[in-house]
Design an enzyme around this catalytic site. Structure first.
Site, PDB file in Angstrom:
ATOM      1  N   ASP A  67      -8.111  28.875  21.860  1.00  0.00           N
ATOM      2  CA  ASP A  67      -9.555  28.688  21.755  1.00  0.00           C
ATOM      3  C   ASP A  67      -9.941  27.215  21.731  1.00  0.00           C
ATOM      4  O   ASP A  67      -9.121  26.336  21.446  1.00  0.00           O
ATOM      5  CB  ASP A  67     -10.071  29.337  20.467  1.00  0.00           C
ATOM      6  CG  ASP A  67      -9.928  30.853  20.469  1.00  0.00           C
ATOM      7  OD1 ASP A  67      -9.785  31.429  21.557  1.00  0.00           O
ATOM      8  OD2 ASP A  67      -9.975  31.443  19.370  1.00  0.00           O
ATOM      9  N   TYR A 125       1.180  32.859  15.851  1.00  0.00           N
ATOM     10  CA  TYR A 125       0.094  31.959  15.467  1.00  0.00           C
ATOM     11  C   TYR A 125       0.059  31.794  13.957  1.00  0.00           C
ATOM     12  O   TYR A 125       0.416  32.709  13.212  1.00  0.00           O
ATOM     13  CB  TYR A 125      -1.261  32.523  15.905  1.00  0.00           C
ATOM     14  CG  TYR A 125      -1.670  32.223  17.323  1.00  0.00           C
ATOM     15  CD1 TYR A 125      -2.443  31.102  17.624  1.00  0.00           C
ATOM     16  CD2 TYR A 125      -1.317  33.070  18.362  1.00  0.00           C
ATOM     17  CE1 TYR A 125      -2.843  30.833  18.926  1.00  0.00           C
ATOM     18  CE2 TYR A 125      -1.711  32.810  19.667  1.00  0.00           C
ATOM     19  CZ  TYR A 125      -2.482  31.688  19.944  1.00  0.00           C
ATOM     20  OH  TYR A 125      -2.882  31.423  21.237  1.00  0.00           O
TER      21      TYR A 125
END
Length: 272
Positions: A67, A125
């Protein structure tokens, strides 16, 4: 990784070969990984550096489209090149042309059929939250600051609902309707490290903003503002659950991409 034969590394009938890079970046000044017109992106920065080094217009593929504002410690990209430079020349050469917030750590010639995204087994992540009364001057771009202590036990309990195979469209409504939103999550763990809460998850893939939305729910549970059942109820499509905001990307970091043969699974060895 075993030594590759010319037939595996070079496309039949051409003089091209495929190279993969291990890349880390501080993404606060970039509009995400994926190329965007007139916007700074990680893909754009890497392709510009490749063009300056090889004098070729090269299109790269990334293992995960991080992102806007998110970071990476273990992003993997691959590309096809006609360059005769050996793979170990790419990191120092590309780093010469890159800004300091993007670094190529390692390069390797890979089979021509290797695909950084499709060949991956899973992505790992981390999301980091600084839970203390005062903000940090040093961590403001990499941690979400939370003013109060968090109940990590409740957060970890709620995170168990995310493990397994689910349709995650309910927490990623912008995902294209003609594409499957089913993903398999191997683990979603919460732990405390001093005054930092670390949320680590691993899955075969993630939808856009899925991690930030899910961790936003965990955050509200950790603040004791929402019940521990909220995560499960949300995934089950309960219409009565509150619509919580997506938390900022600055706390999110792609740690590792895992492949069947172990390619790039471990951090590169220290040098010097």
């Amino acid at each position: 990784m075993r030594r590759l034969t010319p037939a595996e590394t070079v496309h039949p009938g051409s003089n091209t070969h495929r190279v993969a890079l291990w890349v880390e970046y501080q993404g606060i000044n970039y509009n995400g990984f994926q190329l965007q017109l007139n916007q700074p992106t990680i893909q754009g920065a890497l392709e510009e550096a490749l063009k300056r080094f090889t004098c070729e217009s090269i299109r790269i593929r990334g293992a995960s489209r991080t992102d806007s504002g998110a970071h990476a410690q273990g992003q993997v990209v691959d590309f096809v090149t006609c360059s005769r430079h050996p793979a170990d020349r790419f990191p120092p050469a590309l780093n010469y042309f890159l800004n300091d917030d993007v670094r190529v750590l390692r390069a390797k010639t890979v089979p021509y059929g290797f695909h950084s995204r499709r060949s991956a087994l899973s992505r790992v992540y981390q999301y980091r939250m600084l839970a203390r009364r005062e903000p940090s001057a040093l961590l403001r771009d990499t941690h979400l600051w939370v003013r109060e202590p968090l109940d990590t036990g409740l957060m970890a309990e709620a995170a168990l609902a995310l493990v397994g195979t689910h349709d995650f469209r309910v927490i990623a409504p912008s995902h294209p309707k003609d594409r499957s939103a089913v993903r398999t999550v191997n683990r979603w763990e919460v732990r405390q490290e001093a005054d930092t809460v670390v949320i680590e998850c691993e899955a075969n893939g993630f939808l856009k903003q899925q991690i930030r939305k899910a961790n936003g729910i965990l955050l509200e549970i950790g603040k004791n503002r929402q019940p521990v059942e909220l995560m499960r109820n949300t995934l089950e499509g309960d219409q009565n659950v509150p619509d919580l905001p997506v938390i900022p990307a600055r706390g999110l970091c792609l740690m590792e991409v895992k492949y069947p043969d172990g390619t790039f699974n471990s951090p590169p060895a220290e040098t010097g």
